[in-house]
Design a protein around this motif. Structure first.
Motif, PDB file in Angstrom:
ATOM      1  N   ALA A   1       0.825  -1.206   0.000  1.00 11.01           N
ATOM      2  CA  ALA A   1       0.000   0.000   0.000  1.00 11.01           C
ATOM      3  C   ALA A   1       0.856   1.252   0.000  1.00 11.01           C
ATOM      4  O   ALA A   1       0.558   2.229  -0.703  1.00 11.01           O
ATOM      5  CB  ALA A   1      -0.933  -0.008   1.213  1.00 11.01           C
ATOM      6  N   LYS A   2       1.929   1.233   0.784  1.00 16.85           N
ATOM      7  CA  LYS A   2       2.834   2.384   0.833  1.00 16.85           C
ATOM      8  C   LYS A   2       3.486   2.616  -0.525  1.00 16.85           C
ATOM      9  O   LYS A   2       3.619   3.744  -0.987  1.00 16.85           O
ATOM     10  CB  LYS A   2       3.907   2.159   1.894  1.00 16.85           C
ATOM     11  CG  LYS A   2       3.410   2.273   3.323  1.00 16.85           C
ATOM     12  CD  LYS A   2       4.559   2.069   4.302  1.00 16.85           C
ATOM     13  CE  LYS A   2       4.082   2.232   5.733  1.00 16.85           C
ATOM     14  NZ  LYS A   2       5.192   2.003   6.692  1.00 16.85           N
ATOM     15  N   ILE A   3       3.916   1.525  -1.161  1.00 18.77           N
ATOM     16  CA  ILE A   3       4.568   1.633  -2.471  1.00 18.77           C
ATOM     17  C   ILE A   3       3.594   2.186  -3.509  1.00 18.77           C
ATOM     18  O   ILE A   3       3.931   3.055  -4.319  1.00 18.77           O
ATOM     19  CB  ILE A   3       5.106   0.258  -2.917  1.00 18.77           C
ATOM     20  CG1 ILE A   3       6.249  -0.183  -1.984  1.00 18.77           C
ATOM     21  CG2 ILE A   3       5.607   0.318  -4.354  1.00 18.77           C
ATOM     22  CD1 ILE A   3       6.674  -1.621  -2.201  1.00 18.77           C
TER      23      ILE A   3
ATOM     24  N   PHE B   1      16.719  10.909  -2.184  1.00 16.18           N
ATOM     25  CA  PHE B   1      17.403   9.763  -1.585  1.00 16.18           C
ATOM     26  C   PHE B   1      17.210   8.512  -2.431  1.00 16.18           C
ATOM     27  O   PHE B   1      18.180   7.824  -2.793  1.00 16.18           O
ATOM     28  CB  PHE B   1      16.863   9.555  -0.172  1.00 16.18           C
ATOM     29  CG  PHE B   1      17.468   8.403   0.570  1.00 16.18           C
ATOM     30  CD1 PHE B   1      18.741   8.494   1.108  1.00 16.18           C
ATOM     31  CD2 PHE B   1      16.757   7.223   0.745  1.00 16.18           C
ATOM     32  CE1 PHE B   1      19.297   7.438   1.797  1.00 16.18           C
ATOM     33  CE2 PHE B   1      17.307   6.161   1.438  1.00 16.18           C
ATOM     34  CZ  PHE B   1      18.582   6.269   1.963  1.00 16.18           C
ATOM     35  N   TYR B   2      15.969   8.217  -2.790  1.00 24.92           N
ATOM     36  CA  TYR B   2      15.706   7.009  -3.576  1.00 24.92           C
ATOM     37  C   TYR B   2      16.175   7.160  -5.025  1.00 24.92           C
ATOM     38  O   TYR B   2      16.676   6.205  -5.628  1.00 24.92           O
ATOM     39  CB  TYR B   2      14.225   6.649  -3.518  1.00 24.92           C
ATOM     40  CG  TYR B   2      13.807   6.044  -2.203  1.00 24.92           C
ATOM     41  CD1 TYR B   2      14.276   4.793  -1.822  1.00 24.92           C
ATOM     42  CD2 TYR B   2      12.960   6.728  -1.330  1.00 24.92           C
ATOM     43  CE1 TYR B   2      13.908   4.232  -0.602  1.00 24.92           C
ATOM     44  CE2 TYR B   2      12.583   6.177  -0.113  1.00 24.92           C
ATOM     45  CZ  TYR B   2      13.075   4.931   0.245  1.00 24.92           C
ATOM     46  OH  TYR B   2      12.716   4.386   1.462  1.00 24.92           O
ATOM     47  N   ALA B   3      16.011   8.345  -5.598  1.00 23.47           N
ATOM     48  CA  ALA B   3      16.500   8.562  -6.961  1.00 23.47           C
ATOM     49  C   ALA B   3      18.006   8.379  -7.027  1.00 23.47           C
ATOM     50  O   ALA B   3      18.539   7.758  -7.963  1.00 23.47           O
ATOM     51  CB  ALA B   3      16.110   9.960  -7.433  1.00 23.47           C
ATOM     52  N   SER B   4      18.708   8.899  -6.039  1.00 25.24           N
ATOM     53  CA  SER B   4      20.167   8.763  -5.981  1.00 25.24           C
ATOM     54  C   SER B   4      20.586   7.304  -5.948  1.00 25.24           C
ATOM     55  O   SER B   4      21.473   6.866  -6.683  1.00 25.24           O
ATOM     56  CB  SER B   4      20.696   9.502  -4.754  1.00 25.24           C
ATOM     57  OG  SER B   4      22.084   9.319  -4.612  1.00 25.24           O
TER      58      SER B   4
ATOM     59  N   ILE C   1      12.465  -5.796  -2.701  1.00 28.82           N
ATOM     60  CA  ILE C   1      11.750  -5.388  -3.906  1.00 28.82           C
ATOM     61  C   ILE C   1      11.040  -4.064  -3.685  1.00 28.82           C
ATOM     62  O   ILE C   1      10.935  -3.231  -4.594  1.00 28.82           O
ATOM     63  CB  ILE C   1      10.753  -6.481  -4.348  1.00 28.82           C
ATOM     64  CG1 ILE C   1      10.098  -6.100  -5.680  1.00 28.82           C
ATOM     65  CG2 ILE C   1       9.710  -6.714  -3.265  1.00 28.82           C
ATOM     66  CD1 ILE C   1      11.049  -6.031  -6.841  1.00 28.82           C
ATOM     67  N   GLY C   2      10.563  -3.833  -2.455  1.00 34.32           N
ATOM     68  CA  GLY C   2       9.898  -2.569  -2.158  1.00 34.32           C
ATOM     69  C   GLY C   2      10.820  -1.379  -2.328  1.00 34.32           C
ATOM     70  O   GLY C   2      10.427  -0.347  -2.896  1.00 34.32           O
ATOM     71  N   VAL C   3      12.042  -1.511  -1.852  1.00 34.68           N
ATOM     72  CA  VAL C   3      13.030  -0.443  -1.993  1.00 34.68           C
ATOM     73  C   VAL C   3      13.365  -0.227  -3.465  1.00 34.68           C
ATOM     74  O   VAL C   3      13.485   0.908  -3.934  1.00 34.68           O
ATOM     75  CB  VAL C   3      14.298  -0.780  -1.188  1.00 34.68           C
ATOM     76  CG1 VAL C   3      15.427   0.197  -1.531  1.00 34.68           C
ATOM     77  CG2 VAL C   3      14.010  -0.741   0.309  1.00 34.68           C
ATOM     78  N   ARG C   4      13.493  -1.307  -4.218  1.00 33.04           N
ATOM     79  CA  ARG C   4      13.819  -1.193  -5.650  1.00 33.04           C
ATOM     80  C   ARG C   4      12.715  -0.442  -6.407  1.00 33.04           C
ATOM     81  O   ARG C   4      13.005   0.366  -7.293  1.00 33.04           O
ATOM     82  CB  ARG C   4      14.002  -2.586  -6.264  1.00 33.04           C
ATOM     83  CG  ARG C   4      15.231  -3.325  -5.762  1.00 33.04           C
ATOM     84  CD  ARG C   4      15.182  -4.781  -6.194  1.00 33.04           C
ATOM     85  NE  ARG C   4      16.279  -5.540  -5.642  1.00 33.04           N
ATOM     86  CZ  ARG C   4      17.383  -5.877  -6.323  1.00 33.04           C
ATOM     87  NH1 ARG C   4      17.524  -5.507  -7.568  1.00 33.04           N
ATOM     88  NH2 ARG C   4      18.324  -6.592  -5.739  1.00 33.04           N
TER      89      ARG C   4
END
Length: 464
Positions: free
Chosen positions: A8-10, A356-359, A448-451
């Motif tokens: 849900a967060k993703i 942060f995530y784009a980097s 996988i969520g982080v990816r």
């Protein structure tokens, strides 16, 4: 249950960015650098306290720089190109002091302001209505009332949460206060641009002292990042780098301030000695570079690309916001593949999750190309510095992202020479002691969520 919450967060994260992209609308990738091919060689010119030096004097300085440095062709391969693409001169005869973190930087700034005799010109992205912001305001008001002219530029978006009442006592004291690109629709300028920001951090006192770097005016910098006391996750110290400079190059930074004031249609400045006669104060060779979205390309960007492409031994980049465009990404990978020791020092904690995530979406391909990546622990990394071959250094406000290269007004100092390079190298190694290296095999084990978050954020990279 936990899996459902994570999904849900993703989904919410992706939906938010999709809406944002629709709001901004798609744009083609712009050309943000000129052709970087080497051009016909000519002598690099230097300026001294009394203006341009002769060709013979310039050759002598270049020879000394080469003699004092490691075996690197950066001066031959890079400085000629840099002199053609950047309007400001290389200025000799300066003294440069490296300032690490907020407490040391603020103490040096307070001292300079308190001793001002003629004028104080200040340009900042963020000035907060907190303990640090009020301390600066009180000092500036006191100096204005004593007859020292204060001229302040602050960015409207960067200081959006600072109430207008904060600036009222400054204006009442006689200080000139200029809001860069006001976002208030009632005072918006005719040529207002939604993405234009003044991200510079510049303080000039009496036309004789200049401060440049990454530090804003905010209480988040109240603590040093190398303290032995364990920080809390809610209130980590901020790690940043700044410079104090005296010598002939100060006039080049003063010109950049004056240009911004004029372009933003500020009130005519009171007559002061803004360009006093400056004498030699040290042995550092410095170039002042200011970039603006009004220019056809970012001068800081092409200068950094040129330095990276000219590197033979080592490239150390420290940056808070790393979202590279294709040319910068390629330059870093090619440097590592030709044997250059390329190291990126990036944040483990951040004030922008999107960045942060784009980097982190670039980590795999950089690590696969032998680029080393480290993340600073126990502090929020906000510094923007680079060191190439231990002889070419830069410190300033420029992040390694699209916003800095395309939409922001930025300011950097470039310092040439092995002496200052040694200081920069030591600081980088000190940061590494408080950092964790990212290893490719371990990196590929992330969830996988982080990816998904990384991929989604990367789609937004152009507008971060």
């Amino acid at each position: 249950m936990h899996v459902k919450i994570e999904v849900a967060k993703i989904a919410k994260f992706i939906a938010m960015m999709f809406c944002l992209m629709l709001f901004v609308s798609c744009k083609s990738i712009p050309i943000i650098a000129p052709d970087m091919a080497m051009r016909p060689s000519h002598i690099v010119q230097f300026n001294g306290a009394h203006g341009p030096l002769t060709t013979q004097q310039s050759k002598a300085i270049l020879a000394r720089l080469k003699k004092d440095s490691a075996d690197t062709p950066i001066f031959d391969r890079h400085l000629v190109l840099e002199s053609e693409i950047v309007g400001s001169p290389l200025v000799m005869g300066n003294k440069v002091e490296l300032l690490v973190d907020g407490p040391k930087t603020y103490d040096s700034m307070y001292s300079a302001i308190e001793n001002a005799k003629d004028h104080i010109n200040m340009e900042t992205f963020l000035i907060e209505d907190d303990e640090i912001g009020r301390r600066f305001a009180e000092l500036l008001i006191s100096k204005q009332r004593s007859g020292v002219q204060v001229n302040l530029i602050y960015d409207s978006f960067g200081s959006i949460y600072t109430p207008k009442e904060f600036f009222k006592p400054l204006k009442e004291s006689g200080a000139n206060v200029l809001e860069f690109n006001p976002i208030n629709p009632l005072v918006v300028q005719k040529d207002w641009q939604i993405n234009a920001r003044d991200h510079r951090k510049l303080l000039i006192v009496d036309g004789q002292i200049a401060f440049v770097g990454g530090i804003n005016i905010s209480s988040v910098y109240s603590k040093g990042s190398f303290s032995r006391s364990k920080p809390t996750d809610d209130d980590p110290p901020w790690r940043d780098t700044h410079l104090r400079m005296i010598g002939p190059v100060v006039s080049e930074f003063q010109k950049l301030f004056m240009t911004t004031w004029g372009e933003q249609k500020g009130e005519p400045l009171a007559s002061r000695n803004y360009f006093p006669e400056l004498t030699k104060k040290g042995n550092e060779v410095v170039r002042a570079i200011g970039s603006s979205p009004e220019e056809p390309y970012s001068q800081i960007y092409v200068t950094l690309l040129s330095a990276i492409n000219s590197a033979e031994n080592q490239i150390f980049l420290t940056n808070a916001y790393f979202v590279p465009d294709p040319k910068l990404l390629t330059a870093l990978k090619e440097a590592a593949q030709r044997g250059v020791d390329v190291r990126l020092l990036l944040p483990e904690k951040t004030d922008s999750n999107m960045v942060f995530y784009a980097s982190r979406s670039y980590y795999d391909e950089l690590l696969s190309a032998n680029v080393k990546i480290y993340e600073r622990q126990d502090a929020l990394l906000h510094a923007k510095t680079a060191l190439v071959d231990d002889v070419w250094s830069t410190i300033g406000s420029t992040n390694l992202d699209w916003r800095s290269f395309l939409n922001n007004q930025e300011i950097n100092a470039i310092i040439l020479g092995a002496d200052f390079g040694t200081q920069m190298h030591a600081l980088f190694e000190q940061d590494l002691e408080s950092s964790k290296q990212v290893v490719l095999e371990e990196w590929r084990k992330r969830s996988i969520g982080v990816r998904i978050k990384e991929r989604a954020a990367r789609l937004w990279a152009r507008w971060l």
